[in-house]
Design a protein around this motif. Structure first.
Motif, PDB file in Angstrom:
ATOM      1  N   LEU A  73       0.843  -1.194   0.000  1.00  0.00           N
ATOM      2  CA  LEU A  73       0.000   0.000   0.000  1.00  0.00           C
ATOM      3  C   LEU A  73       0.877   1.242   0.000  1.00  0.00           C
ATOM      4  O   LEU A  73       1.802   1.362   0.811  1.00  0.00           O
ATOM      5  N   TYR A  74       0.587   2.138  -0.942  1.00  0.00           N
ATOM      6  CA  TYR A  74       1.294   3.418  -1.027  1.00  0.00           C
ATOM      7  C   TYR A  74       0.311   4.542  -0.720  1.00  0.00           C
ATOM      8  O   TYR A  74      -0.911   4.388  -0.895  1.00  0.00           O
TER       9      TYR A  74
ATOM     10  N   LEU B  60      -5.504   5.465  -1.019  1.00  0.00           N
ATOM     11  CA  LEU B  60      -4.244   4.712  -1.055  1.00  0.00           C
ATOM     12  C   LEU B  60      -4.116   4.078  -2.432  1.00  0.00           C
ATOM     13  O   LEU B  60      -5.110   3.937  -3.147  1.00  0.00           O
ATOM     14  N   ILE B  61      -2.889   3.681  -2.757  1.00  0.00           N
ATOM     15  CA  ILE B  61      -2.679   2.894  -3.975  1.00  0.00           C
ATOM     16  C   ILE B  61      -2.311   1.484  -3.549  1.00  0.00           C
ATOM     17  O   ILE B  61      -1.417   1.282  -2.723  1.00  0.00           O
ATOM     18  N   GLN B  62      -3.057   0.528  -4.082  1.00  0.00           N
ATOM     19  CA  GLN B  62      -2.847  -0.884  -3.731  1.00  0.00           C
ATOM     20  C   GLN B  62      -2.109  -1.544  -4.899  1.00  0.00           C
ATOM     21  O   GLN B  62      -2.618  -1.608  -6.012  1.00  0.00           O
ATOM     22  N   TYR B  63      -0.882  -2.011  -4.612  1.00  0.00           N
ATOM     23  CA  TYR B  63      -0.026  -2.633  -5.632  1.00  0.00           C
ATOM     24  C   TYR B  63      -0.043  -4.150  -5.439  1.00  0.00           C
ATOM     25  O   TYR B  63       0.201  -4.647  -4.329  1.00  0.00           O
TER      26      TYR B  63
ATOM     27  N   LEU C 287      -6.500   2.374  -7.240  1.00  0.00           N
ATOM     28  CA  LEU C 287      -6.752   3.429  -6.264  1.00  0.00           C
ATOM     29  C   LEU C 287      -7.878   2.948  -5.361  1.00  0.00           C
ATOM     30  O   LEU C 287      -8.910   2.478  -5.844  1.00  0.00           O
ATOM     31  N   ILE C 288      -7.638   3.060  -4.047  1.00  0.00           N
ATOM     32  CA  ILE C 288      -8.653   2.592  -3.091  1.00  0.00           C
ATOM     33  C   ILE C 288      -8.887   3.636  -2.003  1.00  0.00           C
ATOM     34  O   ILE C 288      -8.067   4.543  -1.820  1.00  0.00           O
ATOM     35  N   ARG C 289      -9.983   3.488  -1.302  1.00  0.00           N
ATOM     36  CA  ARG C 289     -10.228   4.338  -0.134  1.00  0.00           C
ATOM     37  C   ARG C 289      -9.454   3.771   1.046  1.00  0.00           C
ATOM     38  O   ARG C 289      -9.404   2.572   1.251  1.00  0.00           O
TER      39      ARG C 289
END
Ligand code: TMP
Length: 259
Positions: A15-16, A24-27, A80-82
């Motif tokens: 998570l970034y 957040l960005i979920q990789y 992209l996530i909450r």
């Protein structure tokens, strides 16, 4: 992607920090673990497939009114996530006996359960995610009674929807794991679906042959992991015609074009 601030690294995802507060960005990594990370490996291309499969399922769930953390897919491996406050409970929904249920209670794998079973596990790697009851959840305050009501309700809705979705493409939804999170609006919070839904956290068996199309291929050294994940994506209509054969080709192709 490495220019961003890393918030958290899990076994299969990173998570970034996101572009806006509350995001957040979920990789999705190719790393795979099993048995509480005692077994480790990589499944080349898994991250790309799970990103796409999870996007698809979360989008369909949002369409039937299940709130989720998913906002949009950004690229082959990121979405992209909450940002949520993760409820420290793994919610496992079972339709057919398999895995730890079969081992614990001596029920033969593949036995249809007389009713859908919901189990809770305390999300703690150091403890090996122990099975817990709602009494433990209430006693230690991991979630309120009201939150547990919403969680169980959503888990059943997700199961009903996904059972139909997969049955339609010749796949039996044996069991799966969900995670939920809290989002805050002032002093009020509500529960939304978080994490991912992919063959990493589901048991998916071909209806006709019982072939396993999920992470059990890795857990049980059956081989053909990426092919199984690809087959799930293909049946869901997520692989463009003619490109089914190699997801990694698809990824390197996009990279060369700078996308
Ligand atoms: P289990 O039979 O090993 O308890 O697993 C039940 C389901 O939950 C199965 O679909 C795999 C998934 N699962 C996870 O996603 N993460 C986990 O850590 C575990 C133990 C299971």
């Amino acid at each position: 992607m490495s220019r961003r601030r890393q918030i958290y690294e899990g076994k299969a995802k990173i998570l970034y920090e996101g572009p806006e507060p509350g995001t957040l960005i979920q990789y999705f990594k190719d790393d795979a673990t099993a048995f509480n990370a005692q077994k480790k490996g990589t499944i080349s291309g898994k991250g790309v497939l799970n990103n796409r499969i999870s996007e698809h399922v979360f989008t369909l769930l949002a369409n039937i009114g299940v709130p989720t953390h998913f906002i949009k897919r950004l690229n082959m491996r990121e979405q992209l996530i909450r940002q949520v406050e993760i409820v420290p409970i793994e919610v496992v929904v079972r339709n057919v006996a398999a895995g730890s249920l079969s081992t614990r209670l001596g029920i033969e794998e593949g036995t249809q359960l007389p009713r859908t079973l919901i189990e809770y596990y305390y999300k703690d790697d150091a403890l090996g995610d122990p099975l817990i009851t709602e009494e433990h959840i209430a006693c230690f305050g991991w979630a309120s009674q009201e939150e547990m009501h919403d969680i169980a309700d959503m888990a059943i809705r997700v199961n009903d929807f996904m059972s139909g979705l997969f049955a339609g493409i010749g796949i039996r939804l044996v069991d799966f794991k969900l995670e939920f999170g809290r989002i805050w609006d002032g002093e009020f919070s509500r529960i939304i679906l978080a994490d991912e839904i992919s063959p990493d956290g589901c048991r998916l068996w071909d209806i006709a042959t019982n072939e396993k199309l999920d992470k059990d291929r890795f857990r049980r050294d059956l081989g053909g992991e990426v092919e199984a994940y690809q087959e799930v994506a293909r049946r869901l209509g997520l692989l463009p015609e003619g490109l089914e054969n190699d997801v990694l080709d698809l990824e390197s192709h996009r990279k060369k074009r700078g996308k």
